[in-house]
Write an enzyme that holds these catalytic residues in place. Structure first.
Site, PDB file in Angstrom:
ATOM      1  N   ASP A 301      36.106  47.944 -43.171  1.00 28.16           N
ATOM      2  CA  ASP A 301      36.540  46.708 -42.514  1.00 28.16           C
ATOM      3  C   ASP A 301      38.010  46.396 -42.762  1.00 28.16           C
ATOM      4  O   ASP A 301      38.655  45.768 -41.927  1.00 28.16           O
ATOM      5  CB  ASP A 301      35.663  45.537 -42.961  1.00 28.16           C
ATOM      6  CG  ASP A 301      34.272  45.600 -42.344  1.00 28.16           C
ATOM      7  OD1 ASP A 301      34.165  46.114 -41.214  1.00 28.16           O
ATOM      8  OD2 ASP A 301      33.314  45.160 -42.983  1.00 28.16           O
ATOM      9  N   TYR A 385      29.203  40.307 -39.388  1.00 26.97           N
ATOM     10  CA  TYR A 385      29.242  39.732 -40.739  1.00 26.97           C
ATOM     11  C   TYR A 385      30.411  38.755 -40.909  1.00 26.97           C
ATOM     12  O   TYR A 385      31.401  38.803 -40.168  1.00 26.97           O
ATOM     13  CB  TYR A 385      29.365  40.835 -41.792  1.00 26.97           C
ATOM     14  CG  TYR A 385      28.029  41.263 -42.365  1.00 26.97           C
ATOM     15  CD1 TYR A 385      27.359  40.467 -43.282  1.00 26.97           C
ATOM     16  CD2 TYR A 385      27.433  42.449 -41.969  1.00 26.97           C
ATOM     17  CE1 TYR A 385      26.132  40.843 -43.801  1.00 26.97           C
ATOM     18  CE2 TYR A 385      26.193  42.840 -42.488  1.00 26.97           C
ATOM     19  CZ  TYR A 385      25.554  42.031 -43.400  1.00 26.97           C
ATOM     20  OH  TYR A 385      24.330  42.406 -43.914  1.00 26.97           O
TER      21      TYR A 385
END
Length: 633
Positions: A301, A385
């Site tokens: 990420d 998320y």
């Protein structure tokens, strides 16, 4: 190299927060150098911090040289350039073209996300797969994801993504509830074509609702919860000036960039340095489902998505509670224009229970003090998320990082051996969230060393006749080859960072201790592609000699990097660590076997680590903390 003759851009400190004017200057310099054509986009932008020695030698109040690193991606050709620009001198300092096959690709950017559905809907194979499932293309949301690196013919050196589809039943419908399983598309992002559609067969699209924000799903709100109000009638105890924070005996600087998000610099307590720079320098989310359409799911990420560019603008009473001080963050958009994220960083104090307390049986003395901590945090959503990063500074010299994971679990239509059924017919594959904290330590200076300390059972026998003894072992990690370590909760294993030239009043080296949570590191097979690319996550601790160019544990360019960059290549030098300027890289995280309770939105899960003083002070450093206004005697 190329210079733009304009007035100088100045700052009061090398690590001062980025300004919109500086972003604009960088763009102007790159444009003047002919590097910004119609199809070129900014894939990365961040301050290019000077070496530690230069920052520490910077005179207070003097003008500081300010440089920025920008990675440019040509959407039309796929070529990319790594550049450094001096905003102070308005000059292009360096520029080189990347070699994608060897180095990897720049991060995936918004401009590429925006066209992915059009690319898929121009593919006859994709449309045929949707038709076979009775799905209208307009109802399917495409989710393009980083491709990783696999031995797939024809992929090497090309800029790729892999895309899933999720059915969205109406504009307010959360499509994560309706994965179109058994189907994935491999997309060439430069050519804007679909290389391949893998269709392993029709899987029923789950019909469950994921609309956690729908009042009908939430149900009637509880009425028994009374308001909690946190007030500081005399105001905050901390000050913030141009990124410099002072609170109690703490003194540090706060920074922000789109790759790491929140960064802490020159952390000192009572004018004694502890840590020069602390950040989360990478994270990887490897998934466990080996199915033909899912085996490649592994997301970095930080390095692949620059996740902090999506940081939330935090809201009082929602994200933060109390007497809050907010800091904005300035980043660059895809076109290189400045974009300010308002309220990106939240700072506040909070009570944290009892600091110390004793009621003495001999003297009758009764003393108690309350602990409090300074909280410095930010939150960022990335796909399904949402991650929160909370740095805590305590009155007793303790530093803690707490990472919070919430949002929506990634879904599939195939619950089974590698996925939990979280709702009827809806699977959530097993996965890990593994973070790498980069801790550039300066414990009372730069002459540091690391010792592994753990509890040791002492066998019953001579000197331990009754078998009650246990001891402590300490092993100095003297070279980089030796300093690649696993956690061991069973032995209470911790790592002491000690100064090799300074001692406390008891003649012992002053030090700080890294306390790991001790959860699993990377569970993928050592021969796997993700293990090669995320080798940093295979160990709980790495220690390296400081090098200003070594910033990211999986390498500078993570997207489609074949592996081997970052920590594994650096430690091959096997540098001496004893009494040196050292950097700790700590892997920590969550191994997530999703639960039904994680659907349709996941309650926060927590992970992190603690740095505690050990011999850094000669006695309890909080004896001077005053009692509460009401009598505590």
């Amino acid at each position: 190299m190329t210079a733009v003759q304009e007035p100088r851009t100045t700052a009061s400190h090398p690590l001062a927060p980025t300004t919109e004017a500086e972003v604009t200057v960088v763009r102007e310099v790159l444009a003047a150098a002919g590097l910004l054509t119609e199809h070129v986009r900014f894939a990365f932008f961040a301050p290019e911090e000077p070496p530690k020695s230069e920052v520490l030698a910077h005179p207070d109040g003097a003008d500081a040289e300010r440089s920025f690193r920008a990675v440019l991606l040509d959407l039309g050709t796929g070529r990319s350039h790594d550049t450094v620009v001096s905003a102070t001198r308005r000059e292009l300092v360096s520029c080189r073209e990347l070699e994608p096959e060897r180095e990897g690709q720049p991060p995936i950017i918004d401009s590429e996300f925006e066209f992915i559905e059009d690319v898929l809907n121009a593919s006859p194979d994709w449309l045929a797969a949707l038709e076979k499932r009775g799905l209208e293309p307009a109802s399917v949301r495409a989710v393009p994801l980083s491709a990783g690196v696999y031995d797939i013919p024809g992929e090497k050196g090309r800029r790729l993504a892999r895309a899933f589809g999720f059915r969205q039943d109406h504009e307010a419908d959360h499509a994560w509830a309706h994965p179109v399983d058994g189907l994935v598309a491999y997309v060439d992002l430069t050519a804007r074509t679909v290389d391949r559609v893998i269709d392993t067969g029709v899987v029923p699209v789950p019909a469950t609702s994921g609309n956690f924000d729908d009042p009908a799903v939430q149900g009637e709100h509880m009425t028994s919860l009374k308001p909690i109000e946190i007030t500081q009638p005399e105001g905050r105890s901390f000050t913030v000036t141009d990124g410099r924070v002072r609170w109690g005996k703490w003194d540090l600087r706060v920074g922000f960039n789109e790759r790491e998000g929140l960064t802490l610099h020159q952390i000192a307590f009572d004018e004694r340095p502890i840590c020069y720079r602390a950040s989360v320098a990478e994270m990887v989310v490897p998934y466990a489902d080996p199915a033909p359409v899912r085996f490649w799911q592994n997301y970095f990420d930080c390095g692949e998505y620059m996740f902090a560019r999506y940081a939330d603008s935090l809201q009082l009473g929602c994200d933060c509670l109390g007497d809050i001080h907010y800091l904005d963050a300035v980043v660059a958009d895809d076109l290189g224009n400045p974009r300010t994220i308002s309220n990106a960083i939240c700072m506040h104090e909070e009570d944290h229970g009892v600091l110390w307390k004793h009621t003495d049986i001999f003297t009758g003395a009764r003393e108690v003090r309350r602990q409090r901590r300074l909280v410095i945090s930010f939150f960022t959503p990335i796909g399904n998320y949402d991650y929160g990063f909370y740095w805590y500074l305590y009155l007793d010299g303790t530093i803690e990082l707490e990472c919070k994971a919430t949002g929506i679990v990634f879904t599939s239509g195939t619950p089974g051996e590698y996925a939990t059924e979280v709702a009827p017919g809806l699977g959530a594959p097993f996965h890990q969230h593994l973070f790498s904290a980069r801790l550039d330590m300066t414990v009372d200076g730069t002459a540091n060393a690391v010792e592994e300390v753990e509890a040791v059972r002492v066998p019953m026998g001579e000197g331990n006749a009754h078998g009650n003894a246990f001891a402590r072992s300490a092993t100095r990690l003297t070279r980089e080859s030796q300093a690649q370590r696993d956690a061991d909760p069973g032995s209470g294993r911790v790592w002491h960072v000690v100064n090799t030239e300074r001692t406390n009043a008891l003649g012992r080296p002053v030090g700080y201790v890294l306390h790991p949570h001790g959860q699993p590191t990377l569970l993928a097979d050592p021969a796997s592609s993700i293990h090669a690319r995320a080798t940093f996550a295979s160990k709980a601790l790495w220690v390296t000699r400081y090098d200003p160019a070594q910033r990211y544990p999986a390498g500078d360019f993570v997207n489609q990097n074949p592996g081997g960059d970052g920590l594994p290549s650096w430690v091959a030098a096997d540098r001496d660590l004893d009494g040196q300027d050292v950097v700790l890289w700590h892997t920590f995280g969550l191994t997530h076997f999703p639960r039904p309770e994680d659907w349709p939105v996941m309650p926060v899960d927590y992970t992190g680590f603690v740095l505690k003083p050990a011999g850094f002070f000669d006695r309890n450093p909080t004896l001077d903390v005053p009692p509460a206004p009401t009598s505590c005697h």
